[in-house]
Design a protein around this motif. Structure first.
Motif, PDB file in Angstrom:
ATOM      1  N   MET A   1       2.505  19.977  31.155  1.00  0.00           N
ATOM      2  CA  MET A   1       3.177  20.331  31.265  1.00  0.00           C
ATOM      3  C   MET A   1       3.396  21.043  32.394  1.00  0.00           C
ATOM      4  N   TYR A   2       2.685  21.228  33.419  1.00  0.00           N
ATOM      5  CA  TYR A   2       2.978  21.872  34.858  1.00  0.00           C
ATOM      6  C   TYR A   2       3.743  20.878  36.165  1.00  0.00           C
ATOM      7  N   ARG A   3       4.001  19.309  34.842  1.00  0.00           N
ATOM      8  CA  ARG A   3       4.557  18.526  35.993  1.00  0.00           C
ATOM      9  C   ARG A   3       6.056  18.927  36.777  1.00  0.00           C
ATOM     10  N   ARG A   4       6.864  19.773  36.182  1.00  0.00           N
ATOM     11  CA  ARG A   4       8.128  20.120  37.545  1.00  0.00           C
ATOM     12  C   ARG A   4       7.854  21.259  38.099  1.00  0.00           C
ATOM     13  N   THR A   5       6.909  21.607  37.705  1.00  0.00           N
ATOM     14  CA  THR A   5       6.056  23.040  39.152  1.00  0.00           C
ATOM     15  C   THR A   5       5.129  22.353  39.872  1.00  0.00           C
ATOM     16  N   VAL A   6       4.674  21.668  40.205  1.00  0.00           N
ATOM     17  CA  VAL A   6       4.085  20.979  40.682  1.00  0.00           C
ATOM     18  C   VAL A   6       5.007  19.796  41.751  1.00  0.00           C
ATOM     19  N   GLY A   7       5.414  19.376  40.824  1.00  0.00           N
ATOM     20  CA  GLY A   7       6.581  18.813  41.345  1.00  0.00           C
ATOM     21  C   GLY A   7       7.235  18.767  42.290  1.00  0.00           C
ATOM     22  N   HIS A   8       7.527  19.979  41.948  1.00  0.00           N
ATOM     23  CA  HIS A   8       8.907  20.843  43.001  1.00  0.00           C
ATOM     24  C   HIS A   8       7.887  21.409  44.534  1.00  0.00           C
ATOM     25  N   VAL A   9       6.439  21.402  43.920  1.00  0.00           N
ATOM     26  CA  VAL A   9       5.667  22.263  45.183  1.00  0.00           C
ATOM     27  C   VAL A   9       5.142  21.108  46.107  1.00  0.00           C
ATOM     28  N   VAL A  10       4.343  19.985  45.327  1.00  0.00           N
ATOM     29  CA  VAL A  10       4.339  18.486  46.109  1.00  0.00           C
ATOM     30  C   VAL A  10       5.559  17.976  46.326  1.00  0.00           C
ATOM     31  N   GLY A  11       7.369  18.395  46.752  1.00  0.00           N
ATOM     32  CA  GLY A  11       8.274  17.483  47.113  1.00  0.00           C
ATOM     33  C   GLY A  11       8.236  16.009  46.404  1.00  0.00           C
ATOM     34  N   ALA A  12       7.716  16.256  44.829  1.00  0.00           N
ATOM     35  CA  ALA A  12       8.166  14.845  44.544  1.00  0.00           C
ATOM     36  C   ALA A  12       8.961  14.724  43.492  1.00  0.00           C
ATOM     37  N   GLY A  13       9.678  13.674  43.785  1.00  0.00           N
ATOM     38  CA  GLY A  13      11.559  13.667  42.963  1.00  0.00           C
ATOM     39  C   GLY A  13      10.821  13.657  41.174  1.00  0.00           C
ATOM     40  N   ASN A  14      12.341  13.218  40.140  1.00  0.00           N
ATOM     41  CA  ASN A  14      11.662  12.668  38.877  1.00  0.00           C
ATOM     42  C   ASN A  14      11.685  11.333  38.958  1.00  0.00           C
ATOM     43  N   GLU A  15      10.986  11.074  39.388  1.00  0.00           N
ATOM     44  CA  GLU A  15      11.370   8.692  39.716  1.00  0.00           C
ATOM     45  C   GLU A  15       9.969   8.878  39.771  1.00  0.00           C
ATOM     46  N   LEU A  16       9.230  10.395  39.385  1.00  0.00           N
ATOM     47  CA  LEU A  16       7.190  10.013  40.161  1.00  0.00           C
ATOM     48  C   LEU A  16       6.946  10.461  38.641  1.00  0.00           C
ATOM     49  N   ALA A  17       5.548  10.252  38.347  1.00  0.00           N
ATOM     50  CA  ALA A  17       4.749  11.017  36.980  1.00  0.00           C
ATOM     51  C   ALA A  17       3.450  11.401  37.598  1.00  0.00           C
ATOM     52  N   LEU A  18       3.228  12.760  37.605  1.00  0.00           N
ATOM     53  CA  LEU A  18       2.210  12.892  38.269  1.00  0.00           C
ATOM     54  C   LEU A  18       0.391  12.812  37.054  1.00  0.00           C
ATOM     55  N   PHE A  19      -0.220  12.658  37.765  1.00  0.00           N
ATOM     56  CA  PHE A  19      -1.163  12.304  37.084  1.00  0.00           C
ATOM     57  C   PHE A  19      -2.535  12.338  37.953  1.00  0.00           C
ATOM     58  N   CYS A  20      -3.274  12.593  37.325  1.00  0.00           N
ATOM     59  CA  CYS A  20      -5.093  13.268  37.905  1.00  0.00           C
ATOM     60  C   CYS A  20      -5.698  13.638  36.598  1.00  0.00           C
TER      61      CYS A  20
END
Length: 50
Positions: A1-20
């Motif tokens: 749900m927050y992938r785009r926001t967190v990705g923007h804040v940490v500078g992760a591009g669209n090719e990365l998947a954020l997971f925890c």
């Protein structure tokens, strides 16, 4: 749900998947459990901005 926001804040591009994943609590000693093989963290994880 927050992938785009967190990705923007940490500078992760669209090719990365954020997971925890977080597990809390204590293991019950008398319960049968399945242990799976895990890949080395260096093979599967990239830390961005550290």
């Amino acid at each position: 749900m927050y992938r785009r926001t967190v990705g923007h804040v940490v500078g992760a591009g669209n090719e990365l998947a954020l997971f925890c994943g977080v597990s809390l609590g204590y293991e019950k000693e008398d319960v049968p459990r399945l242990r799976t093989v895990r890949a080395d963290m260096a093979e599967t994880v990239s830390f961005v901005g550290v």
